[in-house]
Design an enzyme around this catalytic site. Structure first.
Site, short mmCIF file in Angstrom:
data_model
loop_
_atom_site.label_atom_id
_atom_site.label_comp_id
_atom_site.label_asym_id
_atom_site.label_seq_id
_atom_site.Cartn_x
_atom_site.Cartn_y
_atom_site.Cartn_z
N THR A 125 4.90 -3.09 -0.29
CA THR A 125 5.22 -1.97 -1.17
C THR A 125 5.54 -0.74 -0.33
O THR A 125 4.91 -0.52 0.71
CB THR A 125 4.06 -1.64 -2.14
OG1 THR A 125 4.29 -0.33 -2.71
CG2 THR A 125 2.70 -1.61 -1.47
N ASP A 127 4.81 2.14 -1.15
CA ASP A 127 3.82 3.18 -1.45
C ASP A 127 2.69 3.28 -0.41
O ASP A 127 1.99 4.28 -0.36
CB ASP A 127 3.18 2.94 -2.83
CG ASP A 127 4.22 2.93 -3.95
OD1 ASP A 127 5.31 3.51 -3.75
OD2 ASP A 127 3.94 2.35 -5.02
N ARG A 171 4.12 6.46 -6.49
CA ARG A 171 3.22 6.26 -7.65
C ARG A 171 2.02 7.19 -7.53
O ARG A 171 2.23 8.39 -7.47
CB ARG A 171 2.78 4.79 -7.72
CG ARG A 171 2.43 4.35 -9.13
CD ARG A 171 1.98 2.90 -9.14
NE ARG A 171 3.06 1.97 -8.93
CZ ARG A 171 3.88 1.58 -9.91
NH1 ARG A 171 3.74 2.01 -11.13
NH2 ARG A 171 4.85 0.72 -9.66
O1 F6P Z 1 5.64 0.75 -6.34
C1 F6P Z 1 6.90 1.04 -5.85
C2 F6P Z 1 7.59 2.07 -6.69
O2 F6P Z 1 8.86 2.32 -6.14
C3 F6P Z 1 6.81 3.39 -6.88
O3 F6P Z 1 6.91 4.23 -5.77
C4 F6P Z 1 7.45 3.91 -8.13
O4 F6P Z 1 6.59 4.78 -8.82
C5 F6P Z 1 7.70 2.68 -8.93
O5 F6P Z 1 7.76 1.60 -8.01
C6 F6P Z 1 8.97 2.71 -9.75
O6 F6P Z 1 9.05 1.52 -10.44
P1 F6P Z 1 10.28 1.12 -11.36
O7 F6P Z 1 11.44 0.83 -10.47
O8 F6P Z 1 9.78 -0.07 -12.09
O9 F6P Z 1 10.51 2.30 -12.23
#
Ligand code: F6P
Length: 319
Positions: A125, A127, A171
């Site tokens: 990830t 994050d 996140r």
């Molecule tokens: O967990 C990875 C991430 O890119 C986070 O940083 C972000 O909040 C989230 O996924 C966004 O997810 P999606 O593409 O489902 O909106």
């Protein structure tokens, strides 16, 4: 074990392909076959998978995204779907699973483990928010993407004497924002782990202006608030006009950095070793430059926290 499977789940991260490659090559090295499951737990439930041989993971080490596709699969929280997936795996002779993903993906793997199906997790990830490991696959690449973007924004901010707010993903974690802010010399950094002081941000901008500096860069982690909310606050409180740049999904793409590729190789190989040695319900990670493996329970009980000393340092270096 004669046959295992691998899947990628949740938000994709650069280096996932390198991790898939490592899992396949390491398992093949030990004479074990690997099935690649498509679209994360969705594919697990349906038994949607195919054999990955040595050649099928050739030429992917440098590619961003994930060759196996990814999905978020809320229904996998239900036991009936977990059992259905296990049944599909058993029918295909799959005896263990490597899950590459973040916290939510680990929870799915943990559930399978408690139902008697061996699983090992690899942290993938951008994050960097998985407790128990210092780094996750994808963080370094995303960090470099963010820093490159901020450098570019600073060029135009300087030329036009503007202040910019840059909204960064992560996140609930502030790692990306914090590291990027430090690396790009941001004037202020807002992360969820530390309370922000709007007056301090205003003062920093005004102090800069007083000594002739007509631009500044403020990084805000999405877990604190949106860039436009912060812009509104600055306007309302001090009449400061800022431009807002939301970096968005660009942060999840791109060819993985050398560091992420090496991390993916090391963690992918260890995950296979753990499974073949009979380990289950374990995650692999990196601590003090050493590859480690630890119980999923640890990952759920500990709370990830961005490095506070870096936050303090960022304040000291942007006086
Ligand atoms: O967990 C990875 C991430 O890119 C986070 O940083 C972000 O909040 C989230 O996924 C966004 O997810 P999606 O593409 O489902 O909106």
């Amino acid at each position: 074990m004669k046959k295992i499977a691998v899947l990628t789940s949740g938000g994709d991260a650069p280096g996932m392909n390198a991790a898939i490659r490592a899992v396949v090559r390491k398992a093949n090295y030990h004479g074990v076959e690997v099935m690649g499951i498509y679209r994360g737990y969705e594919g697990f439930i349906e038994g949607n998978m195919e054999l990955l041989d040595l050649g099928s993971v050739g030429g992917i080490i440098q590619r961003g995204g994930t060759k196996l596709f990814s999905s978020r699969c809320p229904e996998f929280k239900e036991k009936k779907y977990q059992l259905q997936g296990i049944e599909k795996m058993k029918q295909a002779g799959v005896e263990g699973l490597v899950v590459i993903g973040g916290d939510g993906s680990y929870r799915g793997a943990h559930a399978l483990t408690t139902l008697g199906f061996p699983c090992v997790g690899i942290p993938g990830t951008i994050d960097n928010d998985i407790p128990g490991t210092e780094y996750t696959i994808g963080f370094d690449t995303a960090l470099n993407t963010v820093v490159e973007s901020i450098d570019k924004i600073r060029d135009t901010a300087t030329s036009h004497e503007n202040s910019f707010i840059v909204e960064v993903m992560g996140r609930d974690a502030g790692d990306l924002a914090l590291w990027a802010g430090l690396a790009a010399g941001a004037e202020s950094i807002l992360i969820p782990e530390e309370a922000y002081d709007i007056d301090d941000i205003i003062e920093r901008i005004q102090r800069g202006e007083a000594r002739g500096k007509k631009h500044s860069i403020i990084i805000v982690a999405e877990g604190v608030m949106s860039g436009s909310e912060l812009a509104k606050l600055l306007k309302e409180k001090a009449g400061i006009h800022t431009r807002v740049s939301v970096l968005g999904h660009i942060q999840r793409g791109g060819s993985p950095s050398a560091r992420d590729r090496v991390l993916a190789g090391r963690l992918g190989a260890r995950a296979v070793e753990v499974l073949l040695q009979g380990g289950s319900g374990r995650a692999v990670g990196i601590k003090n430059h050493q590859v480690i493996d630890y119980d999923f329970g640890e990952a759920f009980n500990l709370k990830h926290k961005a490095e506070v000393s870096l936050y303090t340092l960022s304040k000291e270096l942007s006086i």
